[in-house]
Scaffold this motif. Structure first.
Motif, PDB file in Angstrom:
ATOM      1  N   ARG A   1       0.967  -1.090   0.092  1.00  0.00           N
ATOM      2  CA  ARG A   1       0.054  -0.113   0.096  1.00  0.00           C
ATOM      3  C   ARG A   1       0.863   1.360  -0.022  1.00  0.00           C
ATOM      4  O   ARG A   1       2.105   1.212   0.420  1.00  0.00           O
ATOM      5  N   PHE A   2       0.360   2.437  -0.486  1.00  0.00           N
ATOM      6  CA  PHE A   2       0.982   3.423  -0.603  1.00  0.00           C
ATOM      7  C   PHE A   2       1.475   4.000   0.600  1.00  0.00           C
ATOM      8  O   PHE A   2       2.750   4.445   0.839  1.00  0.00           O
ATOM      9  N   ARG A   3       0.881   3.833   1.766  1.00  0.00           N
ATOM     10  CA  ARG A   3       1.215   4.275   3.023  1.00  0.00           C
ATOM     11  C   ARG A   3       2.255   3.530   3.861  1.00  0.00           C
ATOM     12  O   ARG A   3       3.243   4.236   4.184  1.00  0.00           O
ATOM     13  N   ARG A  41       6.447   5.042   4.482  1.00  0.00           N
ATOM     14  CA  ARG A  41       7.029   4.562   5.838  1.00  0.00           C
ATOM     15  C   ARG A  41       8.611   4.364   5.394  1.00  0.00           C
ATOM     16  O   ARG A  41       9.349   4.441   6.353  1.00  0.00           O
ATOM     17  N   ILE A  42       9.145   3.907   4.154  1.00  0.00           N
ATOM     18  CA  ILE A  42      10.206   3.951   3.866  1.00  0.00           C
ATOM     19  C   ILE A  42      11.198   5.008   4.112  1.00  0.00           C
ATOM     20  O   ILE A  42      12.454   4.751   4.309  1.00  0.00           O
ATOM     21  N   ALA A  52       1.653 -14.012   5.510  1.00  0.00           N
ATOM     22  CA  ALA A  52       1.524 -13.513   4.292  1.00  0.00           C
ATOM     23  C   ALA A  52       2.788 -13.493   3.744  1.00  0.00           C
ATOM     24  O   ALA A  52       3.674 -12.427   4.023  1.00  0.00           O
ATOM     25  N   PRO A  53       3.078 -13.830   2.719  1.00  0.00           N
ATOM     26  CA  PRO A  53       4.558 -13.681   2.029  1.00  0.00           C
ATOM     27  C   PRO A  53       4.627 -12.181   1.530  1.00  0.00           C
ATOM     28  O   PRO A  53       3.651 -11.801   0.823  1.00  0.00           O
ATOM     29  N   GLY A  54       6.042 -11.716   1.498  1.00  0.00           N
ATOM     30  CA  GLY A  54       5.833 -10.541   0.792  1.00  0.00           C
ATOM     31  C   GLY A  54       5.917  -9.343   1.894  1.00  0.00           C
ATOM     32  O   GLY A  54       6.637  -8.387   2.015  1.00  0.00           O
ATOM     33  N   ASN A  55       5.033  -9.458   2.532  1.00  0.00           N
ATOM     34  CA  ASN A  55       4.550  -8.423   3.699  1.00  0.00           C
ATOM     35  C   ASN A  55       5.672  -8.245   4.487  1.00  0.00           C
ATOM     36  O   ASN A  55       5.911  -7.239   5.026  1.00  0.00           O
ATOM     37  N   SER A  56       6.240  -9.487   5.200  1.00  0.00           N
ATOM     38  CA  SER A  56       7.169  -9.326   6.174  1.00  0.00           C
ATOM     39  C   SER A  56       8.383  -8.484   5.850  1.00  0.00           C
ATOM     40  O   SER A  56       9.110  -7.987   6.704  1.00  0.00           O
TER      41      SER A  56
END
Ligand SMILES: [Zn+2]
Ligand SMILES: [Zn+2]
Length: 200
Positions: free
Chosen positions: A12-14, A18-19, A193-197
């Protein structure tokens, strides 16, 4: 590859925002406030000595509050533009780093391109950037998005249809291309959830 990306990268954009490094955001806010205070102080000082911040504009000369407001507006617009550029560079640097690309090179490229072509550098970066590493669904090791098998546990990261050899999803019951019935290996119980971590 397109299908694969859609499945893994539902960011998500939000979360992406955060990055951007926190210190960069706070430095921009601090510099903006300092610029505002100094600008208004200098402007009021000039009024005190009888000269306005905008010498050519006689109409503002007798209205210190109004000229201060105009000055604050100019400072805000300039600060907003510079901050956007810095946030964009901060994002590219951090994002390139986590994707195993050369962060300094990409930041420099985006900076150079944005000087002459505004957002073109960022758009090029977003189009050619490497897919995000993610965790193996079976052993939770971090795997490169281009790997076919997990180097740690040999898990098949890109299951293919035995009939047409095209890539299928883990939870497809039938091949979406040739309707062959698919029998997947039993899936591990604990599945995040793969990727999210990798985003956090
Ligand atoms: Zn694994
Ligand atoms: Zn098939």
């Amino acid at each position: 590859m397109i299908r694969f990306r859609r499945r893994r990268e539902r960011s998500r954009f939000r979360d992406e925002l955060r990055i951007i490094p926190k210190w960069l955001v706070w430095t921009c806010v601090l510099l903006y406030v300092v610029a505002l205070i100094v600008g208004i102080a200098v402007n009021l000082g000039n009024h005190h000595f009888g000269e306005a911040m905008f010498p050519g504009d006689r109409s503002l000369e007798n209205y210190p509050a109004l000229s201060c407001l105009a000055l604050a507006g100019v400072i805000t617009v300039v600060a907003f533009g510079i901050s956007c550029l810095l946030f964009m560079l901060g994002y590219v640097y951090r994002d390139a780093k986590r994707r195993g690309m050369n962060p300094a090179l990409w930041t420099l490229l985006v900076l150079i391109l944005s000087a002459g072509y505004f957002l073109i550098g960022l758009i090029i970066y977003l189009l050619v950037r490497e897919p995000l590493p993610y965790t193996c669904p079976q052993c939770a090791a971090t795997v490169n998005a281009r790997f076919n098998f997990c180097p740690n546990c040999k898990y098949n990261l890109h299951p293919a249809c035995p009939q047409c050899q095209r890539e299928v999803s883990d939870d497809d019951k039938f091949c979406p291309y040739c309707a062959t019935e698919l029998h997947h290996a039993p899936k591990p119980v604990a599945e995040g959830a793969p990727g999210n971590s990798a985003l956090s």
